[in-house]
Design a protein around this motif. Structure first.
Motif, PDB file in Angstrom:
ATOM      1  N   ASN A  46      29.505 -21.837 -16.311  1.00 41.25           N
ATOM      2  CA  ASN A  46      29.890 -23.180 -16.741  1.00 41.25           C
ATOM      3  C   ASN A  46      29.223 -24.286 -15.922  1.00 41.25           C
ATOM      4  N   ILE A  47      28.021 -24.024 -15.428  1.00 40.88           N
ATOM      5  CA  ILE A  47      27.247 -25.075 -14.751  1.00 40.88           C
ATOM      6  C   ILE A  47      25.955 -25.245 -15.528  1.00 40.88           C
ATOM      7  N   VAL A  48      25.765 -26.452 -16.085  1.00 41.22           N
ATOM      8  CA  VAL A  48      24.626 -26.697 -16.969  1.00 41.22           C
ATOM      9  C   VAL A  48      23.990 -28.034 -16.634  1.00 41.22           C
ATOM     10  N   VAL A  49      22.839 -28.289 -17.276  1.00 36.00           N
ATOM     11  CA  VAL A  49      22.158 -29.571 -17.108  1.00 36.00           C
ATOM     12  C   VAL A  49      22.820 -30.607 -18.007  1.00 36.00           C
ATOM     13  N   GLY A  50      23.121 -31.774 -17.432  1.00 37.41           N
ATOM     14  CA  GLY A  50      23.678 -32.872 -18.215  1.00 37.41           C
ATOM     15  C   GLY A  50      22.882 -34.146 -17.995  1.00 37.41           C
ATOM     16  N   GLU A  51      22.981 -35.063 -18.979  1.00 43.55           N
ATOM     17  CA  GLU A  51      22.289 -36.349 -18.853  1.00 43.55           C
ATOM     18  C   GLU A  51      23.313 -37.470 -18.927  1.00 43.55           C
ATOM     19  N   VAL A  52      23.213 -38.403 -17.961  1.00 48.05           N
ATOM     20  CA  VAL A  52      24.153 -39.528 -17.923  1.00 48.05           C
ATOM     21  C   VAL A  52      23.791 -40.507 -19.050  1.00 48.05           C
ATOM     22  N   GLN A  53      24.740 -40.725 -19.972  1.00 48.46           N
ATOM     23  CA  GLN A  53      24.510 -41.631 -21.108  1.00 48.46           C
ATOM     24  C   GLN A  53      24.991 -43.039 -20.801  1.00 48.46           C
ATOM     25  N   GLU A  68      29.820 -41.214 -19.053  1.00 44.24           N
ATOM     26  CA  GLU A  68      29.758 -40.328 -20.209  1.00 44.24           C
ATOM     27  C   GLU A  68      28.495 -39.490 -20.074  1.00 44.24           C
ATOM     28  N   VAL A  69      28.681 -38.160 -20.103  1.00 40.99           N
ATOM     29  CA  VAL A  69      27.582 -37.244 -19.815  1.00 40.99           C
ATOM     30  C   VAL A  69      27.409 -36.282 -20.982  1.00 40.99           C
ATOM     31  N   ASP A  70      26.143 -36.180 -21.462  1.00 45.94           N
ATOM     32  CA  ASP A  70      25.799 -35.246 -22.530  1.00 45.94           C
ATOM     33  C   ASP A  70      25.440 -33.907 -21.891  1.00 45.94           C
ATOM     34  N   VAL A  71      26.178 -32.830 -22.246  1.00 42.15           N
ATOM     35  CA  VAL A  71      25.908 -31.501 -21.690  1.00 42.15           C
ATOM     36  C   VAL A  71      25.366 -30.551 -22.762  1.00 42.15           C
ATOM     37  N   GLY A  72      24.979 -31.101 -23.926  1.00 44.69           N
ATOM     38  CA  GLY A  72      24.301 -30.301 -24.932  1.00 44.69           C
ATOM     39  C   GLY A  72      25.192 -29.577 -25.907  1.00 44.69           C
ATOM     40  N   ASP A  73      26.496 -29.859 -25.914  1.00 42.72           N
ATOM     41  CA  ASP A  73      27.374 -29.155 -26.858  1.00 42.72           C
ATOM     42  C   ASP A  73      27.856 -30.073 -27.976  1.00 42.72           C
ATOM     43  N   GLY A  74      27.191 -31.232 -28.119  1.00 45.33           N
ATOM     44  CA  GLY A  74      27.506 -32.119 -29.217  1.00 45.33           C
ATOM     45  C   GLY A  74      28.591 -33.127 -28.927  1.00 45.33           C
ATOM     46  N   MET A  75      29.116 -33.142 -27.707  1.00 42.61           N
ATOM     47  CA  MET A  75      30.147 -34.117 -27.368  1.00 42.61           C
ATOM     48  C   MET A  75      29.889 -34.651 -25.968  1.00 42.61           C
ATOM     49  N   LEU A  76      30.309 -35.916 -25.750  1.00 44.14           N
ATOM     50  CA  LEU A  76      30.127 -36.539 -24.445  1.00 44.14           C
ATOM     51  C   LEU A  76      31.339 -36.257 -23.558  1.00 44.14           C
ATOM     52  N   ARG A  77      31.059 -35.888 -22.303  1.00 43.27           N
ATOM     53  CA  ARG A  77      32.134 -35.596 -21.361  1.00 43.27           C
ATOM     54  C   ARG A  77      32.378 -36.827 -20.492  1.00 43.27           C
ATOM     55  N   LEU A 143      17.598 -34.109 -11.123  1.00 40.60           N
ATOM     56  CA  LEU A 143      16.609 -33.141 -11.601  1.00 40.60           C
ATOM     57  C   LEU A 143      15.380 -33.896 -12.103  1.00 40.60           C
ATOM     58  N   GLU A 144      14.405 -34.078 -11.219  1.00 36.17           N
ATOM     59  CA  GLU A 144      13.222 -34.871 -11.549  1.00 36.17           C
ATOM     60  C   GLU A 144      12.367 -34.219 -12.638  1.00 36.17           C
ATOM     61  N   ASP A 145      12.420 -32.900 -12.730  1.00 38.39           N
ATOM     62  CA  ASP A 145      11.627 -32.209 -13.753  1.00 38.39           C
ATOM     63  C   ASP A 145      12.214 -32.352 -15.153  1.00 38.39           C
ATOM     64  N   ARG A 146      13.435 -32.912 -15.261  1.00 40.61           N
ATOM     65  CA  ARG A 146      14.112 -33.189 -16.531  1.00 40.61           C
ATOM     66  C   ARG A 146      14.133 -31.958 -17.443  1.00 40.61           C
ATOM     67  N   PRO A 147      14.789 -30.892 -16.994  1.00 40.24           N
ATOM     68  CA  PRO A 147      14.941 -29.729 -17.879  1.00 40.24           C
ATOM     69  C   PRO A 147      15.799 -30.098 -19.089  1.00 40.24           C
ATOM     70  N   ASP A 148      15.790 -29.264 -20.119  1.00 38.14           N
ATOM     71  CA  ASP A 148      16.534 -29.544 -21.356  1.00 38.14           C
ATOM     72  C   ASP A 148      18.030 -29.646 -21.073  1.00 38.14           C
ATOM     73  N   ILE A 149      18.648 -30.577 -21.784  1.00 37.25           N
ATOM     74  CA  ILE A 149      20.097 -30.762 -21.643  1.00 37.25           C
ATOM     75  C   ILE A 149      20.810 -29.488 -22.099  1.00 37.25           C
ATOM     76  N   GLY A 150      21.807 -29.080 -21.325  1.00 35.04           N
ATOM     77  CA  GLY A 150      22.577 -27.894 -21.661  1.00 35.04           C
ATOM     78  C   GLY A 150      22.013 -26.610 -21.094  1.00 35.04           C
ATOM     79  N   THR A 151      20.821 -26.670 -20.422  1.00 36.55           N
ATOM     80  CA  THR A 151      20.234 -25.462 -19.837  1.00 36.55           C
ATOM     81  C   THR A 151      21.123 -24.935 -18.717  1.00 36.55           C
TER      82      THR A 151
END
Length: 823
Positions: A46-53, A68-77, A143-151
Motif C-alpha cells: 500500500n505504498i505507491v506514487v502519488g501526485e499533489v493536485q 488532494e493527492v492522485d494515487v492512480g485509482d481514480g479518486m483524490l485522497r 521523485l524527480e524522475d516523475r514515475p507513473d502515478i500509482g506505481t
C-alpha cells in the motif's frame, strides 16, 4: 570505507556470488570487512506514487496543510501533511491506509484513516526515513524522475543492497573507490572489468563551443603542492535535487544528498577515487583562481560553518580577494554552488599527499576528500574523473561545456617498471607456479608484462607498474601480489625444510642486553616510552638548534612532533607518574634509540639512560647513604666497560653550561664524533626537574653510542690470569693550580708511569686519595695526592727498579707540566 554491492555490479558481474562469498573474497585479497549491512525496502504494501493536485492551509493548524493527492485509482485522497518542501505537481510516495511506515522513534506503525485537527486524512506522504530508506527527515521524498502515478514503491526503489564496511590499508589508496575494489575482484574471479564510458573529451573539437572560459585565468603559485590543475567551464546548469538513482547511490554509502552538481562530484569521487570541487564562478572575485600558500593569519569559513585560521603551511585556492577553498580538504561558504547558481567551474587537481596530510592534521579537519588526497590519488586519473563528472552533470543538471579546459602543470608521477625473473617469484614463495600462471595473475591486476630476455632456462620480464599502484617497487612486492590473488589456501603442502646457520649476535642488541642486566642487578626497573617528543619540550631542554634539526616533516600530533634527543625526558615522565601513585619505583632505566645532529647530519644512536630519585624528607631507620654523583659515575663506568670503551679515552669533564644539568655536580665523558660515544651524568638541573612536579633530587646518566662503534670494538672477553706476585705502591702529591682537574693530572700520571716502566712491568692503577688546600700550599694552588700501584705478572718487583721508575715519573711531571712535587 563503505562499498555498495549494487554499485560494484556496474563494473563487474557478481550475480552468482553471495554476500558471504564476497565478504570472504574481500578479506582474502587484503581488505578486512568490519561490517556487512543489508538495506532495501522495509515496507512495500500500500505504498505507491502519488501526485499533489491541490494544497492549502489547514484551517486549524499553522504548520499543517490539506492536500488532494492522485494515487492512480481514480479518486483524490485528502491527506494532511506537515512538510513544507513540496508544491502542486510534485510526485511523492504515499502510504495508503493499511501500509506500515517508521515513526520518529524508529518503530513501525500502521496508517489508518483519521482526522488531524478536525480535517480527514486518508494516507501519508512520506520522507525517506519514514520509508526506512535513509536518514533524511527534513521533508518529503520528491521523485524527480516523475514515475507513473500509482506505481508501487517496489517497482521504483532498488529492492535490496548489501553494504560492506571495509578497512583499506594506507598503502592502497587506489582502492578507496568502487572501481578500485571492482578491479581487485575482477583479478580474483578472472572476470572483465567494465569502466564507465566517458563521452566528453578534452581533445575533441566538438568539446565545448570553442568560446572563452568563465574565468580569466587559473594561476598556480604553489607548484610543489599542486603539480597539476584542471578547470572546466559549464554554462546553463539547473541546480535541483538529484535524481533518485544518484541520491540512493550516495546515501547507500553514508553521504547526504545536497544538489545534483555536488552529488555528482561526490559520486565520481566514490566511483573513481578522485575528489572534485564545483565553484560558482559568479562568486569568484576578479574572475581568477589562484592556487597559493595561505597568508599568516588568513581565515576561512569552511562548509561546516567553522571559522579557521590558516598559516603558510596550508595551501588554498583563492580568488583575487580571499581564500575560497582549503586545498584538498574543504571548500568555504563563499563560492559554494547553491540554488541560484547557473554556471559552474569544475575543479580537478592533483595535490601532493604530504601537504594535504599536514593541513588536515593542523586544522583537525578530516574529510572524504582529504582522506584520499593525503594517501595519494592517481595523477593519471584526474582528467578521466573530471570528464566522467562532466558527462553526469550534463545528464542531471543540463548545461553545456564552454571551450577547452584550462590546464596548468603536468602529471607529477608516471608509470614505472620492475625487472623480474619468474624464478624470483618461485624462490620467494617456496613453490612452483609456472610462468604463464604468474603472468596471468599480474596482467589481471593491470600490470603489463613484457618479455625482455629469453634464455633456454628462464625468461626476464619488464613489468609496467601503473601510476595507481605506487606501493609496488620491488620483485618481492610482485610476489606478494601474485600470492594475494592466487590464494594462500592454494599453496601446496610440502615438507618443511630449514637450513641451520650461525651468525654473530648483533652488537647493539648484545650491549643492550648486558646493560639491562647490569642495571637490573642494581635494583633498577626498566621503562619504555615513545621516541617522539613535543616541540616546546625539545626546544626548552636542548635549544633551538636541536629542536630545528629533529623536527618531523609530517608529525601525527602536536605533542609528538620531534625525534627524542635523550631518554631522560621519558624517564622523568615515568618518575612523575610513579611518585604521584606512590609506587616506590624511583630507580629507572630505559634502553632505546635517540637522535642527534652532528655536522648537518642526523644520527640514530643506541642509548642507555637511567635516573635515581633522592627524597631528602624520606623517613627511615638505618637508611643507606643517598645516591650522589659518584653513584652515577660508578654505573656509567660499568656501562662503558660493557661497551668496551678503552680506559684511556674516559676523560671526565665538568658540565658548566648545560641547561639540563646542575653545575658543579655533573660531568661529561667522551665526544661522539671523535670517540664514538658520549655520556652526561650527575645531578639534573633542579629547576627543570621541578617543572615535572618532582621536588627531590634526581641523579641521572645518559649514554649514547654510535652503533658503528659497537660493531668495530672487540666484543669477546679475554681471560687474563691474576698475577701471583705482590704489588708495589707509591704515593705522589703534586701541587697544581686550583683550576686544574684531578682527572687531567691523573691521566698525565698514567702516561708518565707507562713511559717510565717501558713495559718492564705493569702500571696497575693510578687513583687519587687526597685533595688539600690551606697551610703550606700557596694561594691559588691545591695538592692532589695519588696512589700508584705497580705489579708484574712474571716476577716480584725489586725496590731499585720501582724507585727508578718513580723518579722518572716525578721528573716528567715537573718538567713537562709545570706541576711541583709537594714535599
Amino acid at each position: 570505507m563503505k562499498i555498495s554491492r549494487n554499485w560494484l555490479s556496474n563494473y563487474i558481474d557478481l550475480a552468482d556470488k553471495s554476500d558471504s562469498e564476497l565478504e570472504k573474497a574481500l578479506t582474502v585479497i587484503g581488505f578486512e570487512v568490519e561490517g556487512v549491512e543489508t538495506t532495501g525496502l522495509v515496507f512495500t504494501d500500500n505504498i505507491v506514487v502519488g501526485e499533489v493536485q491541490t494544497s492549502g492551509q489547514h484551517p486549524n493548524a499553522d504548520r499543517l496543510s490539506v492536500n488532494e493527492v492522485d494515487v492512480g485509482d481514480g479518486m483524490l485522497r485528502h491527506i494532511v501533511c506537515g512538510a513544507k518542501n513540496f508544491k502542486v505537481g510534485d510526485r511523492v510516495f504515499v502510504a495508503l491506509p493499511g501500509a506500515k511506515v517508521l515513526g520518529p522513534d524508529g518503530d513501525a506503525f500502521k496508517i489508518k484513516k483519521s482526522k488531524l485537527r478536525g480535517e480527514p486524512s486518508e494516507g501519508m506522504m512520506c520522507s525517506a526515513r519514514e520509508l526506512g530508506l535513509g536518514d533524511d527527515h527534513s521533508g518529503l521524498w520528491i521523485l524527480e524522475d516523475r514515475p507513473d502515478i500509482g506505481t508501487p514503491i517496489e517497482d521504483i526503489v532498488m529492492d535490496r543492497d548489501t553494504i560492506f564496511d571495509i578497512e583499506v590499508t594506507p598503502n592502497r589508496p587506489d582502492c578507496l573507490n568502487h572501481i578500485g575494489i571492482a578491479r581487485e575482484l575482477s583479478a580474483l574471479y578472472g572476470r572483465n572489468l567494465i569502466y564507465p564510458e566517458v563521452k566528453a573529451s578534452s581533445n575533441d573539437p566538438s568539446f565545448g563551443d570553442g568560446l572563452h572560459s568563465l574565468l580569466k585565468s587559473i594561476r598556480v603559485e604553489a607548484e610543489e603542492q599542486c603539480p597539476q590543475y584542471f578547470g572546466y567551464s559549464i554554462r546553463g546548469v539547473k541546480i535541483a535535487p538529484s535524481p533518485d538513482w544518484l541520491q540512493q547511490a550516495i546515501q547507500a554509502v553514508g553521504l547526504r544528498p545536497v544538489n545534483n552538481v555536488v552529488d555528482v562530484t561526490n559520486f565520481v569521487m566514490l566511483e573513481t577515487g578522485q575528489p572534485l570541487h564545483a565553484f560558482d564562478p559568479e562568486k569568484i572575485g576578479g574572475k581568477e583562481l589562484i592556487i597559493r600558500q595561505a597568508r599568516p593569519g588568513e581565515t576561512i569559513t569552511t562548509l561546516d560553518g567553522r571559522k579557521r585560521e590558516l598559516d603558510a603551511t596550508n595551501t588554498v585556492i583563492a580568488d583575487t580577494e580571499s581564500a575560497l577553498v582549503v586545498a584538498g580538504v574543504m571548500g568555504s561558504l563563499d563560492a559554494e554552488v547553491d540554488d541560484n547558481t547557473t554556471d559552474i567551474l569544475l575543479e580537478a587537481a592533483y595535490f601532493r599527499p604530504s601537504f594535504i596530510r599536514r593541513t588536515s592534521r593542523r586544522l583537525g579537519l578530516s574529510t572524504d576528500s582529504s582522506y584520499r588526497f593525503e594517501r595519494g590519488v592517481d595523477p593519471s586519473n584526474v582528467e578521466y574523473a573530471a570528464l566522467r563528472a562532466i558527462d553526469l552533470i550534463l545528464e542531471v543538471a543540463g548545461g553545456s561545456v564552454m571551450g577547452r579546459p584550462i590546464i596548468v602543470g603536468h602529471p607529477p608521477i608516471s608509470d614505472s617498471e620492475i625487472l623480474l625473473r619468474p624464478q624470483q617469484i618461485r624462490d620467494l614463495l617456496g613453490f612452483g607456479p609456472d610462468d604463464r600462471e604468474i603472468e596471468s595473475v599480474l596482467s589481471s591486476l593491470e600490470l603489463e608484462v613484457a618479455v625482455v630476455d629469453e634464455t633456454p632456462d628462464q625468461e626476464s620480464w619488464r613489468v609496467r607498474i601503473p601510476s595507481f599502484r605506487r606501493d609496488l617497487e620491488r620483485p618481492v612486492d610482485l610476489a606478494e601480489e601474485f600470492l594475494r590473488i592466487y590464494g594462500t589456501d592454494n599453496i601446496p603442502e610440502i615438507d618443511v625444510q630449514t637450513r641451520a646457520h650461525t651468525h654473530r649476535v648483533d652488537p647493539v642488541n648484545e650491549f643492550n642486553t648486558e646493560a639491562a642486566d647490569l642495571l637490573i642487578g642494581q635494583r633498577f626497573v626498566e621503562t619504555m616510552s615513545y621516541s617522539l617528543r613535543s616541540e616546546a619540550e625539545v626546544k626548552h631542554w636542548y635549544g633551538h638548534a636541536v629542536e630545528e634539526a629533529l623536527s618531523l616533516a609530517n608529525p601525527l600530533t602536536a605533542d609528538q612532533s620531534h625525534l627524542r634527543p635523550s631518554l631522560l625526558l621519558g624517564l622523568l615522565d615515568v618518575l612523575k607518574l610513579n611518585l604521584a601513585r606512590n609506587s616506590g619505583m624511583t630507580r629507572l632505566f630505559e634502553r632505546g634509540r635517540v637522535f642527534r645532529e652532528y655536522g648537518g647530519k642526523v644520527y640514530e644512536l643506541a642509548s642507555i639512560g637511567f635516573l635515581l630519585y633522592v627524597d631528602p624528607d624520606t623517613p627511615g631507620w638505618k637508611t643507606r647513604e643517598p645516591a650522589d654523583f659518584y653513584t652515577c659515575k660508578t654505573l656509567v663506568e660499568g656501562l662503558l666497560n660493557l661497551a668496551r670503551v678503552p680506559a684511556d679515552v674516559r676523560q671526565y669533564r665538568p658540565l658548566e653550561d648545560a641547561a639540563s644539568w646542575q653545575p658543579g655536580q655533573s660531568a661529561k665523558v667522551g665526544e661522539f664524533q671523535k670517540d664514538g660515544f658520549e655520556c652526561k651524568l650527575g645531578l639534573m638541573n633542579s629547576a627543570r626537574v621541578r617543572e615535572w612536579d618532582i621536588k627531590g633530587l634526581v641523579f641521572a646518566g645518559g649514554l649514547i653510542v654510535n652503533p658503528d662503534f659497537l660493531k668495530t670494538v672487540e666484543r669477546d672477553i679475554q681471560y687474563i690470569p691474576v698475577s701471583a706476585f705482590p704489588p708495589v705502591t707509591k704515593d705522589l702529591a703534586l701541587v697544581v693550580d686550583q683550576t686544574v682537574l684531578a682527572e687531567t693530572v691523573r691521566s698525565l700520571l698514567v702516561d708518565a708511569a707507562e713511559q717510565a716502566t717501558k713495559g718492564a712491568f705493569e702500571v696497575e692503577s693510578v687513583s687519587i686519595f687526597d685533595v688539600y688546600e690551606g697551610m703550606g700550599i700557596p694561594d691559588g694552588k691545591k695538592s692532589l695526592a695519588f696512589s700508584m700501584v705497580f705489579r708484574s705478572n712474571t716476577r716480584t718487583l725489586n725496590d731499585k727498579e720501582v724507585n727508578q721508575a718513580f723518579n722518572e715519573i716525578q721528573k716528567t711531571m715537573t718538567a713537562e707540566t709545570g706541576f711541583s712535587v709537594r714535599s
